[in-house]
Enzyme design. Structure first.
Site, mmCIF file in Angstrom:
data_model
loop_
_atom_site.group_PDB
_atom_site.id
_atom_site.type_symbol
_atom_site.label_atom_id
_atom_site.label_comp_id
_atom_site.label_asym_id
_atom_site.label_seq_id
_atom_site.Cartn_x
_atom_site.Cartn_y
_atom_site.Cartn_z
ATOM 1 N N CYS A 10 0.925 -7.317 1.139
ATOM 2 C CA CYS A 10 1.538 -6.115 1.689
ATOM 3 C C CYS A 10 2.628 -6.563 2.651
ATOM 4 O O CYS A 10 2.353 -7.297 3.602
ATOM 5 C CB CYS A 10 0.468 -5.322 2.436
ATOM 6 S SG CYS A 10 1.099 -3.902 3.349
ATOM 7 N N CYS B 289 8.204 -4.095 -0.824
ATOM 8 C CA CYS B 289 6.924 -3.409 -0.692
ATOM 9 C C CYS B 289 6.199 -3.723 -1.988
ATOM 10 O O CYS B 289 6.790 -3.593 -3.075
ATOM 11 C CB CYS B 289 7.138 -1.905 -0.552
ATOM 12 S SG CYS B 289 5.596 -0.962 -0.681
HETATM 13 N N1 DGL Z 1 2.210 -2.046 -0.142
HETATM 14 C C1 DGL Z 1 2.639 -2.007 1.192
HETATM 15 C C2 DGL Z 1 3.814 -2.945 1.455
HETATM 16 O O1 DGL Z 1 3.999 -3.900 0.748
HETATM 17 C C3 DGL Z 1 2.830 -0.731 1.950
HETATM 18 C C4 DGL Z 1 2.517 0.623 1.462
HETATM 19 C C5 DGL Z 1 2.131 1.547 2.609
HETATM 20 O O2 DGL Z 1 0.946 1.529 2.938
HETATM 21 O O3 DGL Z 1 2.990 2.234 3.184
HETATM 22 O O4 DGL Z 1 4.536 -2.784 2.394
#
Ligand code: DGL
Length: 273
Positions: A84, A198
């Protein structure tokens, strides 16, 4: 390492733990599976905290450190991957300070994007929390100082990726709006490379490619992460004693509807943490 102090042996069943706020980390898991198909995996989605992108730095840091502390105590992973960007750009350093297990983070792929752009204009799509991080400023200064980096925070793309993986339909306007928001910035008409900063966004790359039109390359950090995990676990043995597990911080209908997609990623068991 001296003969008096040999490396502790690792339980072959000790899993890799991949952590995200939702299904985004599956884009990383896909690449890990290719390199390390034999690795037992626990995939953790903090869906009770989703979306991280709308939270403050303090909220994200506290949540991620607290959860990873409890998870590593209970599950004894051999390595943790924070799959993430939002959690990594905010909390990676503090999590590394408190956990003894190796931690691999997710860094926006600005360096490889700067190496391939022809026009010198790079777009970056991330969460609202990620795009404001000094971590991103530092990557820009180090690797793209002679380029133009246009950033856009796109929370609705996170929701779109979650919906897509549940099998729900998504209004294509969502993708067009993200493309338009980058194109509308000064120099935006020349964007030829888009960093998917993301982990949710590679899951909707085909839709984004259609929205941006031809001549735009997309790049994310998942290959680099998978190679880093393979490097850090080189020579270790692996044994999968049970089907791999997906853990959610909140159960319910939305999780149930994700099951076919989780199964397709080799996550045969689903539970609530
Ligand atoms: N998948 C997450 C990232 O790479 C974030 C998604 C979220 O919870 O806003 O930033």
């Amino acid at each position: 390492m001296t003969a008096q102090n040999p490396a502790p042996s690792i339980d072959p069943a000790a899993p890799l733990l991949l952590f995200d706020s939702g299904v985004g980390g599956l884009s990383v898991l896909r690449k890990v599976r290719k390199l390390l198909p034999q690795a037992p995996v626990i995939y953790v989605a903090d869906n009770a905290g989703l979306p991280y992108g709308a939270k403050s730095e303090a909220q994200i840091a506290a949540r991620v450190s607290g959860l990873l502390g409890r998870l590593t105590e209970r599950l004894h992973p051999r390595l943790v991957c924070i799959a993430c960007n939002t959690a990594s750009t905010i909390a990676l350093a503090s999590v590394r300070e408190v956990l003894e297990v190796p931690i691999v983070g997710t860094v926006p792929a600005i360096k490889p994007a700067a190496a391939i752009t022809q026009t010198g204009v790079i777009g970056l799509l991330g969460t609202e929390a990620t795009i404001r991080q000094s971590y991103v400023d530092r990557l820009e200064a180090e690797f793209a100082a002679d380029k133009r980096l246009l950033r856009h925070g796109a929370p609705e793309l996170v929701a779109a990726a979650e919906a897509k993986l549940r099998g729900d339909s998504v209004d294509p306007e969502v993708y067009l709006r993200a493309a338009a928001a980058l194109r509308a910035q000064p120099g935006g008409e020349n964007v030829d490379t888009v960093v998917l900063a993301c982990t949710h966004f590679p899951l909707i790359e085909a839709e984004l490619a259609q929205a941006f039109g031809p001549g735009v390359a997309f790049i994310d950090g998942s290959d680099g992460i998978a190679h880093r995990i393979a490097f850090l676990t080189e020579g270790q043995s692996w044994e999968r004693r049970a089907p791999d597990l997906a853990l959610f911080t909140r159960g319910g209908d939305e999780v149930n509807r994700l099951k076919p997609m989780l199964e397709a990623h080799g996550l045969g068991r689903v539970a609530v943490f």
